[in-house]
Write a protein that holds these residues in place. Structure first.
Motif, short mmCIF file in Angstrom:
data_model
loop_
_atom_site.label_atom_id
_atom_site.label_comp_id
_atom_site.label_asym_id
_atom_site.label_seq_id
_atom_site.Cartn_x
_atom_site.Cartn_y
_atom_site.Cartn_z
N ILE A 241 -5.68 8.23 1.13
CA ILE A 241 -5.30 7.86 2.49
C ILE A 241 -4.62 6.50 2.44
O ILE A 241 -5.21 5.52 2.00
N ASP A 242 -3.37 6.46 2.87
CA ASP A 242 -2.62 5.20 2.96
C ASP A 242 -2.92 4.62 4.34
O ASP A 242 -2.67 5.25 5.35
N THR A 243 -3.51 3.43 4.37
CA THR A 243 -3.95 2.87 5.65
C THR A 243 -2.99 1.77 6.13
O THR A 243 -2.27 1.20 5.32
N PRO A 244 -3.02 1.44 7.43
CA PRO A 244 -2.18 0.35 7.93
C PRO A 244 -2.82 -1.01 7.60
O PRO A 244 -4.04 -1.11 7.51
N LYS B 238 0.83 -1.23 0.00
CA LYS B 238 0.00 0.00 0.00
C LYS B 238 0.85 1.26 0.00
O LYS B 238 0.62 2.19 -0.77
N THR B 239 1.83 1.29 0.92
CA THR B 239 2.65 2.49 1.04
C THR B 239 3.50 2.68 -0.21
O THR B 239 3.68 3.81 -0.68
N THR B 240 3.97 1.57 -0.78
CA THR B 240 4.77 1.67 -2.01
C THR B 240 3.89 2.15 -3.16
O THR B 240 4.31 3.01 -3.95
N THR C 55 4.40 8.75 3.32
CA THR C 55 3.28 8.51 4.24
C THR C 55 3.67 7.79 5.53
O THR C 55 2.99 7.94 6.54
N ASP C 56 4.74 6.99 5.51
CA ASP C 56 5.20 6.38 6.76
C ASP C 56 6.19 7.34 7.41
O ASP C 56 7.40 7.08 7.44
N PHE C 57 5.69 8.48 7.94
CA PHE C 57 6.63 9.49 8.43
C PHE C 57 6.88 9.42 9.92
O PHE C 57 7.80 10.01 10.44
N ILE D 45 6.54 -0.58 8.91
CA ILE D 45 5.12 -0.84 8.67
C ILE D 45 4.34 0.45 8.85
O ILE D 45 4.83 1.39 9.48
N THR D 46 3.14 0.50 8.29
CA THR D 46 2.28 1.65 8.50
C THR D 46 1.46 1.43 9.77
O THR D 46 0.95 0.34 10.01
N ILE D 47 1.40 2.47 10.61
CA ILE D 47 0.65 2.38 11.86
C ILE D 47 -0.52 3.36 11.83
O ILE D 47 -1.62 3.05 12.27
MG LIG Z 1 2.11 0.77 4.60
#
Ligand SMILES: [Mg+2]
Ligand SMILES: Nc1nc2c(ncn2[C@@H]2O[C@H](COP(=O)(O)OP(=O)(O)OP(=O)(O)O)[C@@H](O)[C@H]2O)c(=O)[nH]1
Length: 631
Positions: free
Chosen positions: A73-76, A16-18, A43-45, A54-56
């Motif tokens: 919106i990039d979600t976890p 997702k983040t990529t 987005t993973d800032f 990982i996305t939180i």
């Molecule tokens: Mg992610």
């Protein structure tokens, strides 16, 4: 400008983040390509996201494509942060569900898919990681059909050069798109068997397209794909390799072509939903989705939930951790505002003369895991209470309470990782106890005709309530009914009894755990002409049910999780043995994976054990699977 508000949803690590990162790069919103494993994505800032890879936290970003503003919106993907996904889903108009082309439809992808169904959010499917060995569009499409129960409409065929995934054939536009050294080359492609299959699949579901079957024009096909996406009757499937920046342009085209534009009237009365609160050090940021009207800088708005006014000092367009000031935001926009002091997640901001209340996101499921926390020093202990309050305000799926018996401060959440992240975010030196699961108590054998009298008549205003309760097991959480006839107990006192019963569900007779799974019937009752009151009946309900539960057959329940382990075949024996030792019940297996239902309490620290049993090659995911009698 036309707008798309979309979310990127999927299981952990699907990309997702990529995908988000490459969308920002491709649209020119960023100039460098960040990587999750380098901790350099937009987005993973958060430091914890960068460290853990990982996305939180759901992060909002925006970009422009083909005359449209795309808010993303990039979600976890981790199950512990599902509440964050739900909050985002509530305010999105559409979503891209990302699938790992090798792993297919993974458990959390299925969960977020169902959540998107609940919120009625139209979706596209993007089969990612087509560059990896073993990736299969066909197998993933088959899994989308069987596991998600939706008709996939495959609009692209992957193009390989030897083993290398280099591009796609666009079956709608009849074009061939090939990416080499970061450059996209587009050439015409002829009609094919795959195009014919797509037309047939579309015609089966769409009357307009059916009329043109055999000679379907591109606009008809595109229009039908849009209709079917919006109605949720089918899902358009695309593929690519985000990491290699292949497949992103056609994905953006599909977002514009098939996903819905936001509704709403910029000249109407203001209605804006708070979906996230961020207590930044520089001040509180309140994230809003504006459904109707126009919000201007300096506006005084009304929070009907809290019954108070708030002043919007600044309106900000959010780009992950950066923002730019706006003078106004209109229906359809997603923005953050500064100056709003108390409005909570789920609140609606409107005008005072025309108050509105939009439906808030679903409340998070009750916490499953708790830890006791204690500040290391007296100075830190004074800061702890405030820091905990901020934590819970930002993430309502966390709760804090003080244990009545031990006096310990307990922080509860959705899982081990959720709490680990929360404790670290506190930024205060604390000692953390071992994680404990949240037990429940349930009724296995009921009682009938339990009489309870709440009587205090010793001079002055007295209290009198007489009730008779039946309690029985139920598959629902808690059901209450009255069978009192002849108006022997007035309706307002019946409601008071129910309220009292609900209070006593907080602590069951076995160990003071919450009680669920019972039906209570108010069989009979009596009032006193002077001394009966709602207060008295409420007390009777509370103490009456407590007494009834003590007489019922009760069982202790513990949360269980469905665990899916992927590991090399030669290590599966060791994995199975270990799951057995953890009281796991195997529910399915293949040559390289096992699925089992395991008590959550026995899963703490599982990641470490799995690593050693599989020499670092096994991975697992788990998701809550309800409650079972404690082992
Ligand atoms: Mg992610
Ligand atoms: N080979 C390959 N790897 C990819 C691709 N897309 C993403 N990855 C890698 O997969 C890993 C996970 O990617 P992320 O973008 O962090 O996945 P995510 O879905 O955001 O993960 P969470 O936010 O933790 O749920 C990273 O190491 C990426 O570099 C792809 O197209 N091909």
């Amino acid at each position: 400008m036309r707008v798309r508000n979309i979310g990127i949803l999927a299981h952990v690590d699907a990309g997702k983040t990529t995908v988000t990162e490459r969308i920002l790069f491709t649209t020119g919103a960023t100039y460098k390509r960040g990587e999750v494993h380098d901790g350099t994505t937009v987005t993973d800032f958060d430091p914890q996201e960068r460290e853990r890879g990982i996305t939180i936290f759901a992060a909002a970003v925006g970009c422009d494509w083909a005359g449209h503003r795309i808010n993303l919106i990039d979600t976890p993907g981790h199950v512990d942060f599902s509440a964050e996904v739900e909050r985002s889903l509530r305010v999105l108009d559409g979503a891209v569900a990302v699938f790992d082309g090798v792993a297919g439809v993974e458990p959390q992808s299925e969960s977020v898919w169902r959540a998107a169904d609940r919120y009625g959010v139209p979706r596209l499917a993007f089969v990612n990681k087509m560059d990896r060995a073993g990736a299969s569009l066909e197998a993933t499409v088959a899994a989308i059909r069987s596991r998600l129960g939706v008709t996939p409409l495959v609009v692209q065929q992957p193009v390989f050069d030897g083993d290398e995934f280099v591009g796609v054939v666009d079956l709608v536009g009849l074009r061939r798109l090939v990416w080499t050294n970061g450059v996209l080359r587009v050439t015409p492609a002829g009609a094919s068997e795959a195009r014919r299959r797509l037309e047939e699949a579309v015609a089966e579901l769409h009357a307009g397209a059916l009329e043109e079957l055999g000679d379907m024009s591109e606009p008809t096909l595109r229009g039908a794909l849009r209709d079917l996406t919006l109605s949720g009757k089918a899902v358009v499937v695309l593929c690519g390799a985000a990491y290699r920046n292949r497949g992103v342009e056609p994905l953006l085209d599909a977002v514009v072509d098939y996903l819905p534009a936001p509704g709403g009237d910029p000249s109407g009365d203001l209605a804006a939903l708070v979906f996230k609160v961020h207590a930044a050090r520089t001040g509180r940021l309140t994230y809003l989705r504006i459904y109707d009207g126009t919000l201007r800088k300096g506006d005084v708005v009304w929070d009907a939930d809290a019954g108070r006014t708030e002043r919007v000092a600044r309106i900000l367009r959010i780009q992950a951790d950066r923002h730019t000031d706006l003078d106004q935001a209109r229906a359809g926009d997603i923005v953050a505002v500064a100056g709003v002091k108390a409005a909570r997640t789920g609140a609606t901001l409107s005008t005072r003369d025309r108050p509105v209340r939009l439906e808030p996101p679903a409340t998070a499921s009750p916490p499953l895991v708790s830890v006791a926390i204690e500040a290391r020093t007296r100075a830190e202990s004074q800061k702890l209470t405030g820091a905990l309050a901020v934590l819970v305000e930002e993430d309502p799926s966390l709760t804090v309470r003080v244990d009545r018996e031990t006096g310990q401060t307990l922080l509860s959440g959705q899982g081990e990782l959720h709490l680990e992240v929360a404790v670290k975010k506190l930024g205060i030196g604390v000692t953390v106890g071992r994680p404990q699961v949240a037990y429940r108590e349930t009724v296995t054998r009921g009682v009938t005709g339990m009489v309870y009298r709440h009587v205090k008549q010793d001079g002055g205003a007295g209290q009198f309530a007489h009730i008779v309760l039946d309690v029985s097991p139920s598959s629902e959480g808690f059901a209450f009914a009255s069978a009192v006839t002849g108006g022997r107990v007035p309706a307002e006192f019946v409601r008071a009894v129910e309220a009292g019963c609900r209070e006593s569900l907080a602590e069951g007779p076995i160990g003071g755990h919450p009680v669920a799974g019972l039906r209570v019937v108010l069989r009979d009752g009596a009032t006193h002409p002077k001394d009966s009151s709602e207060l008295a009946f409420r007390a009777a309900g509370r103490f009456g049910l407590r007494q009834a539960l003590a007489a019922c057959g009760m069982t202790l329940l513990e949360p269980v999780a469905e665990v899916t382990v992927d590991a090399p075949a030669e290590t599966l024996g060791a994995v199975l043995g270990d799951l057995g030792a953890r009281h796991g019940r195997v529910t399915g297996s293949t040559s390289s994976s096992v699925r089992a239902v395991v008590p959550l309490a026995r899963l703490f620290g599982y990641a470490t054990t799995l690593r050693s049993r599989t020499h670092g090659r096994g991975t697992f995911t788990s998701r809550p699977a309800g409650y079972r009698p404690a082992t």
